[in-house]
Write a protein that holds these residues in place. Sequence first.
Motif, PDB file in Angstrom:
ATOM      1  N   VAL A  35      13.766  -2.651  -2.369  1.00  0.00           N
ATOM      2  CA  VAL A  35      12.703  -1.710  -2.017  1.00  0.00           C
ATOM      3  C   VAL A  35      11.777  -2.302  -0.957  1.00  0.00           C
ATOM      4  O   VAL A  35      11.709  -3.516  -0.782  1.00  0.00           O
ATOM      5  N   LYS A  36      11.066  -1.421  -0.270  1.00  0.00           N
ATOM      6  CA  LYS A  36      10.048  -1.879   0.685  1.00  0.00           C
ATOM      7  C   LYS A  36       8.956  -2.625  -0.070  1.00  0.00           C
ATOM      8  O   LYS A  36       8.524  -2.190  -1.133  1.00  0.00           O
ATOM      9  N   ASP A  37       8.525  -3.736   0.474  1.00  0.00           N
ATOM     10  CA  ASP A  37       7.456  -4.536  -0.123  1.00  0.00           C
ATOM     11  C   ASP A  37       6.147  -3.745  -0.016  1.00  0.00           C
ATOM     12  O   ASP A  37       5.722  -3.405   1.088  1.00  0.00           O
ATOM     13  N   PRO A  38       5.487  -3.449  -1.134  1.00  0.00           N
ATOM     14  CA  PRO A  38       4.239  -2.677  -1.051  1.00  0.00           C
ATOM     15  C   PRO A  38       3.107  -3.430  -0.343  1.00  0.00           C
ATOM     16  O   PRO A  38       2.167  -2.817   0.144  1.00  0.00           O
ATOM     17  N   ASP A  39       3.227  -4.741  -0.245  1.00  0.00           N
ATOM     18  CA  ASP A  39       2.209  -5.535   0.451  1.00  0.00           C
ATOM     19  C   ASP A  39       2.492  -5.680   1.941  1.00  0.00           C
ATOM     20  O   ASP A  39       1.619  -6.084   2.702  1.00  0.00           O
ATOM     21  N   ASN A  40       3.748  -5.395   2.359  1.00  0.00           N
ATOM     22  CA  ASN A  40       4.135  -5.539   3.755  1.00  0.00           C
ATOM     23  C   ASN A  40       5.341  -4.636   3.988  1.00  0.00           C
ATOM     24  O   ASN A  40       6.467  -5.012   3.694  1.00  0.00           O
ATOM     25  N   TYR A  41       5.115  -3.443   4.519  1.00  0.00           N
ATOM     26  CA  TYR A  41       6.192  -2.469   4.671  1.00  0.00           C
ATOM     27  C   TYR A  41       7.250  -2.868   5.692  1.00  0.00           C
ATOM     28  O   TYR A  41       8.254  -2.200   5.826  1.00  0.00           O
ATOM     29  N   GLY A  42       7.064  -3.988   6.370  1.00  0.00           N
ATOM     30  CA  GLY A  42       8.073  -4.463   7.308  1.00  0.00           C
ATOM     31  C   GLY A  42       9.144  -5.309   6.660  1.00  0.00           C
ATOM     32  O   GLY A  42      10.075  -5.744   7.316  1.00  0.00           O
ATOM     33  N   ARG A  43       9.035  -5.544   5.359  1.00  0.00           N
ATOM     34  CA  ARG A  43      10.035  -6.373   4.684  1.00  0.00           C
ATOM     35  C   ARG A  43      10.462  -5.714   3.368  1.00  0.00           C
ATOM     36  O   ARG A  43       9.840  -4.781   2.892  1.00  0.00           O
ATOM     37  N   PHE A  44      11.550  -6.244   2.807  1.00  0.00           N
ATOM     38  CA  PHE A  44      12.097  -5.737   1.556  1.00  0.00           C
ATOM     39  C   PHE A  44      11.979  -6.792   0.464  1.00  0.00           C
ATOM     40  O   PHE A  44      11.988  -7.989   0.741  1.00  0.00           O
ATOM     41  N   GLU A  51      11.935 -11.239  -5.468  1.00  0.00           N
ATOM     42  CA  GLU A  51      12.273 -12.111  -4.342  1.00  0.00           C
ATOM     43  C   GLU A  51      12.121 -11.356  -3.030  1.00  0.00           C
ATOM     44  O   GLU A  51      12.539 -10.201  -2.913  1.00  0.00           O
ATOM     45  N   ILE A  52      11.523 -11.994  -2.033  1.00  0.00           N
ATOM     46  CA  ILE A  52      11.470 -11.426  -0.684  1.00  0.00           C
ATOM     47  C   ILE A  52      12.866 -11.569  -0.088  1.00  0.00           C
ATOM     48  O   ILE A  52      13.442 -12.652  -0.085  1.00  0.00           O
ATOM     49  N   LEU A  53      13.406 -10.471   0.407  1.00  0.00           N
ATOM     50  CA  LEU A  53      14.770 -10.446   0.921  1.00  0.00           C
ATOM     51  C   LEU A  53      14.734 -10.569   2.438  1.00  0.00           C
ATOM     52  O   LEU A  53      14.364  -9.629   3.141  1.00  0.00           O
ATOM     53  N   VAL A  54      15.122 -11.734   2.929  1.00  0.00           N
ATOM     54  CA  VAL A  54      15.029 -12.032   4.351  1.00  0.00           C
ATOM     55  C   VAL A  54      16.076 -11.256   5.162  1.00  0.00           C
ATOM     56  O   VAL A  54      15.758 -10.688   6.204  1.00  0.00           O
ATOM     57  N   TYR A  55      17.309 -11.220   4.693  1.00  0.00           N
ATOM     58  CA  TYR A  55      18.390 -10.518   5.405  1.00  0.00           C
ATOM     59  C   TYR A  55      19.096  -9.543   4.461  1.00  0.00           C
ATOM     60  O   TYR A  55      20.268  -9.735   4.124  1.00  0.00           O
ATOM     61  N   PRO A  56      18.421  -8.478   4.012  1.00  0.00           N
ATOM     62  CA  PRO A  56      19.031  -7.587   3.026  1.00  0.00           C
ATOM     63  C   PRO A  56      20.242  -6.816   3.545  1.00  0.00           C
ATOM     64  O   PRO A  56      21.028  -6.318   2.747  1.00  0.00           O
TER      65      PRO A  56
END
Length: 73
Positions: A35-44, A51-56
């Motif tokens: 899902v889109k990170d609610p704290d930063n919509y530019g990342r998943f 976990e922050i997904l760098v290359y989803p």
Amino acid sequence: MGIKNGVSYYTKAEVTMTVSFPEDRVCCRYCPLCVKDPDNYGRFVCFDTREILVYPEITIGSQCKAKIRTEEK
């Protein structure tokens, strides 16, 4: 009788889900937990592991709990 605030306890349950990846393209982008990170919509992020997904689009997260099944095609 007074008003009770909050929850006194939780009953836990475990959920198992099946994710179908198209034509062996196993990556987070095809998983509904990506899902889109609610704290930063530019990342998943993974909704399950946080976990922050760098290359989803090309890989799965290092904390992914998915077990890949091998089946006859």
